[in-house]
Write a protein that holds these residues in place. Sequence first.
Motif, PDB file in Angstrom:
ATOM      1  N   ASP A   1       0.846  -1.184   0.000  1.00 59.01           N
ATOM      2  CA  ASP A   1       0.000   0.000   0.000  1.00 59.01           C
ATOM      3  C   ASP A   1       0.886   1.241   0.000  1.00 59.01           C
ATOM      4  N   ALA A   2       0.558   2.221  -0.828  1.00 59.59           N
ATOM      5  CA  ALA A   2       1.350   3.449  -0.933  1.00 59.59           C
ATOM      6  C   ALA A   2       0.855   4.450   0.097  1.00 59.59           C
ATOM      7  N   GLU A   3       1.144   4.166   1.342  1.00 52.85           N
ATOM      8  CA  GLU A   3       0.728   5.055   2.416  1.00 52.85           C
ATOM      9  C   GLU A   3       1.740   4.995   3.553  1.00 52.85           C
ATOM     10  N   GLU A   4       1.823   6.091   4.280  1.00 52.99           N
ATOM     11  CA  GLU A   4       2.750   6.159   5.399  1.00 52.99           C
ATOM     12  C   GLU A   4       2.168   5.474   6.639  1.00 52.99           C
ATOM     13  N   GLY A   5       3.053   5.062   7.524  1.00 53.05           N
ATOM     14  CA  GLY A   5       2.663   4.417   8.763  1.00 53.05           C
ATOM     15  C   GLY A   5       3.832   4.428   9.723  1.00 53.05           C
ATOM     16  N   GLU A   6       3.751   3.611  10.752  1.00 59.79           N
ATOM     17  CA  GLU A   6       4.807   3.591  11.760  1.00 59.79           C
ATOM     18  C   GLU A   6       6.162   3.215  11.182  1.00 59.79           C
ATOM     19  N   SER A   7       6.163   2.337  10.187  1.00 59.14           N
ATOM     20  CA  SER A   7       7.435   1.858   9.639  1.00 59.14           C
ATOM     21  C   SER A   7       7.670   2.306   8.197  1.00 59.14           C
ATOM     22  N   VAL A   8       6.810   3.172   7.678  1.00 62.26           N
ATOM     23  CA  VAL A   8       6.957   3.695   6.315  1.00 62.26           C
ATOM     24  C   VAL A   8       6.764   5.212   6.355  1.00 62.26           C
ATOM     25  N   SER A   9       7.711   5.943   5.777  1.00 63.23           N
ATOM     26  CA  SER A   9       7.589   7.404   5.723  1.00 63.23           C
ATOM     27  C   SER A   9       8.090   7.905   4.372  1.00 63.23           C
ATOM     28  N   ALA A  10       7.479   8.968   3.894  1.00 63.67           N
ATOM     29  CA  ALA A  10       7.873   9.572   2.623  1.00 63.67           C
ATOM     30  C   ALA A  10       8.397  10.972   2.871  1.00 63.67           C
ATOM     31  N   GLY A  11       9.497  11.307   2.238  1.00 61.08           N
ATOM     32  CA  GLY A  11      10.043  12.649   2.345  1.00 61.08           C
ATOM     33  C   GLY A  11       9.266  13.609   1.469  1.00 61.08           C
ATOM     34  N   PRO A  12       9.635  14.870   1.487  1.00 61.04           N
ATOM     35  CA  PRO A  12       8.969  15.859   0.621  1.00 61.04           C
ATOM     36  C   PRO A  12       9.315  15.587  -0.839  1.00 61.04           C
ATOM     37  N   PRO A  13       8.457  16.011  -1.762  1.00 62.86           N
ATOM     38  CA  PRO A  13       8.785  15.838  -3.180  1.00 62.86           C
ATOM     39  C   PRO A  13      10.112  16.498  -3.533  1.00 62.86           C
ATOM     40  N   ALA A  14      10.904  15.792  -4.309  1.00 57.73           N
ATOM     41  CA  ALA A  14      12.178  16.351  -4.780  1.00 57.73           C
ATOM     42  C   ALA A  14      11.910  17.573  -5.652  1.00 57.73           C
ATOM     43  N   ARG A  15      12.812  18.525  -5.603  1.00 56.43           N
ATOM     44  CA  ARG A  15      12.711  19.708  -6.464  1.00 56.43           C
ATOM     45  C   ARG A  15      13.425  19.393  -7.772  1.00 56.43           C
ATOM     46  N   LEU A  16      12.651  19.064  -8.776  1.00 52.56           N
ATOM     47  CA  LEU A  16      13.186  18.573 -10.039  1.00 52.56           C
ATOM     48  C   LEU A  16      13.278  19.690 -11.079  1.00 52.56           C
ATOM     49  N   VAL A  17      14.186  19.519 -12.016  1.00 51.76           N
ATOM     50  CA  VAL A  17      14.333  20.485 -13.095  1.00 51.76           C
ATOM     51  C   VAL A  17      13.141  20.440 -14.031  1.00 51.76           C
ATOM     52  N   ALA A  18      12.436  19.320 -14.069  1.00 50.47           N
ATOM     53  CA  ALA A  18      11.240  19.153 -14.896  1.00 50.47           C
ATOM     54  C   ALA A  18      10.383  18.065 -14.270  1.00 50.47           C
ATOM     55  N   ALA A  19       9.134  17.974 -14.724  1.00 49.68           N
ATOM     56  CA  ALA A  19       8.201  16.965 -14.214  1.00 49.68           C
ATOM     57  C   ALA A  19       8.004  17.062 -12.703  1.00 49.68           C
ATOM     58  N   GLN A  20       8.037  18.285 -12.184  1.00 50.99           N
ATOM     59  CA  GLN A  20       7.838  18.491 -10.753  1.00 50.99           C
ATOM     60  C   GLN A  20       6.491  17.949 -10.281  1.00 50.99           C
ATOM     61  N   ALA A  21       5.497  17.995 -11.164  1.00 58.23           N
ATOM     62  CA  ALA A  21       4.157  17.536 -10.802  1.00 58.23           C
ATOM     63  C   ALA A  21       4.082  16.030 -10.603  1.00 58.23           C
ATOM     64  N   SER A  22       5.162  15.316 -10.912  1.00 54.04           N
ATOM     65  CA  SER A  22       5.177  13.867 -10.710  1.00 54.04           C
ATOM     66  C   SER A  22       5.252  13.495  -9.237  1.00 54.04           C
ATOM     67  N   ARG A  23       5.495  14.458  -8.357  1.00 55.80           N
ATOM     68  CA  ARG A  23       5.608  14.214  -6.915  1.00 55.80           C
ATOM     69  C   ARG A  23       6.521  13.015  -6.654  1.00 55.80           C
ATOM     70  N   THR A  24       7.785  13.214  -6.951  1.00 51.93           N
ATOM     71  CA  THR A  24       8.793  12.177  -6.796  1.00 51.93           C
ATOM     72  C   THR A  24       9.455  12.304  -5.429  1.00 51.93           C
ATOM     73  N   VAL A  25       9.382  11.242  -4.650  1.00 49.20           N
ATOM     74  CA  VAL A  25       9.832  11.288  -3.256  1.00 49.20           C
ATOM     75  C   VAL A  25      10.790  10.127  -2.962  1.00 49.20           C
ATOM     76  N   THR A  26      11.392  10.179  -1.793  1.00 45.56           N
ATOM     77  CA  THR A  26      12.121   9.044  -1.236  1.00 45.56           C
ATOM     78  C   THR A  26      11.255   8.430  -0.142  1.00 45.56           C
ATOM     79  N   VAL A  27      11.019   7.132  -0.245  1.00 44.03           N
ATOM     80  CA  VAL A  27      10.219   6.421   0.749  1.00 44.03           C
ATOM     81  C   VAL A  27      11.176   5.604   1.619  1.00 44.03           C
ATOM     82  N   ARG A  28      11.038   5.756   2.935  1.00 41.80           N
ATOM     83  CA  ARG A  28      11.921   5.064   3.880  1.00 41.80           C
ATOM     84  C   ARG A  28      11.152   3.980   4.634  1.00 41.80           C
ATOM     85  N   PHE A  29      11.814   2.844   4.768  1.00 43.05           N
ATOM     86  CA  PHE A  29      11.237   1.701   5.466  1.00 43.05           C
ATOM     87  C   PHE A  29      12.084   1.394   6.697  1.00 43.05           C
TER      88      PHE A  29
END
Length: 334
Positions: A162-190
Motif C-alpha cells: 500500500d502506498a501510504e505512510e505508517g509507523e514503519s513507512v515514511s515519505a520525504g517531501p517531493p524532490a525539487r526537479l528540473v522538470a516533471a515536478q508535478a510527478s511528486r517524486t519522493v524518497t520512501v523510507r522503510f
Amino acid sequence: MAEEALLPAALEVDGADRVPQSHLDLLAKKGFYGFAAPDDLTALDFPSYAAACRAVESLAGGCLATTLVWVQHHGAVSALAKTGNRELRDARLKPLAEGRLRSGVAVTAAVRPGIPMLRAEPVDGGWIFDGAAPWVSGWGMVDTLYIAARDADDVLVMALLDAEEGESVSAGPPARLVAAQASRTVTVRFSRHFVPRERVVQTVPLEAHSKGDPESVRFNGNLALGVAGRAIALMGDDSGALSAQLATARRTLLGAAAEDVPAARAAVSQFAVRAAAALAVHVGGRALLTDAHAQRLTREATFLLAFGSRPAIRTALLKGLGAQERSAGGAGTA
C-alpha cells in the motif's frame, strides 16, 4: 488525447505540485492503465510493439509529468500478470488494469550496483524491508507500490504494498526537479517494515532480473522521443532534417540488439536535447519566458538525460557529448 487534453495543459502542469486527477482519470477511461495487461483485461489493441511505443511517445510529447506517473504503473501490472501468487493476482490485477487502482514503482534501490539501499530479511510469515527507496514518482496519486528489496544472497523480493505512510513507512517531501515536478517524486523510507508473504509478487535472483533490463531501458527511451517529437512539431516546416533524424532514432532504438540498447537509448536522449535546443533558438527570446513550451521541453530533455539511466548509458552519453567519465580525484557532483 495528447493533443486535445495533455498538451493544452502542459505548461500549467509544469508549474503544479501534482498531475491533475482529470489527466489520470482520462487515461483510465481510455483504457491506458491496461497497457501492459493480458489480452483479456485490456481494451487496447496495438497492432505491434512499435505502435505501443509510439503511443507512449505521443503521450510524453503531450505532457511528460503525466506520462511519467502513468508509465510507472505498468511494472506492477506486468508482474502480477505472471505471478504465481494467484490470490494476489486475483485481488489486484483487474483493478490495476482498469485504473481503479494505480501503482507506482520502486525497484532502483534494490538493483543498483553495490550495496542495496533497500534490504530484505526473511522472517516468519514474510520479510522485513529496511532502508530507502528514492525516486518514487506519483506519491499521493497512486494506491500501491511495486517495490523490490534485496536479500543477503542477492535475491530480489518483489512485493505490492500500500502506498501510504505508517509507523514503519515514511515519505520525504517531493524532490525539487528540473522538470516533471508535478510527478511528486519522493524518497520512501522503510524502518524494519514487515511484508507478509501474501503481498510478495515474486522472488528472483538479481542476475536473472538484470537480463530483462535492456527492454526497460529501450521502453523508457520513448519518453525522450516524445519530447524531441514535440519540439520538432512546434517548429513546423522549419524543422529541416530533424523529422527524418527522429524517424531514424526511433528505428534504431526499436531495432537495437540487447547489447546495443544503452547506446541507442543514449542517442535518443542526446537527440531530444538537440531538438529542444533547436526549438529554443527557432523561437528566439520568447524561449526565455516561463510560459513558452521551448523552455519546458529544454528542461524535460535535460531531465531525461539522467532519468532511468545506467552506467553504460552514461558512458555513451558522455562519449557522444565529447566528455569522459569523472576521474577518481576529479571535481564535481551530480
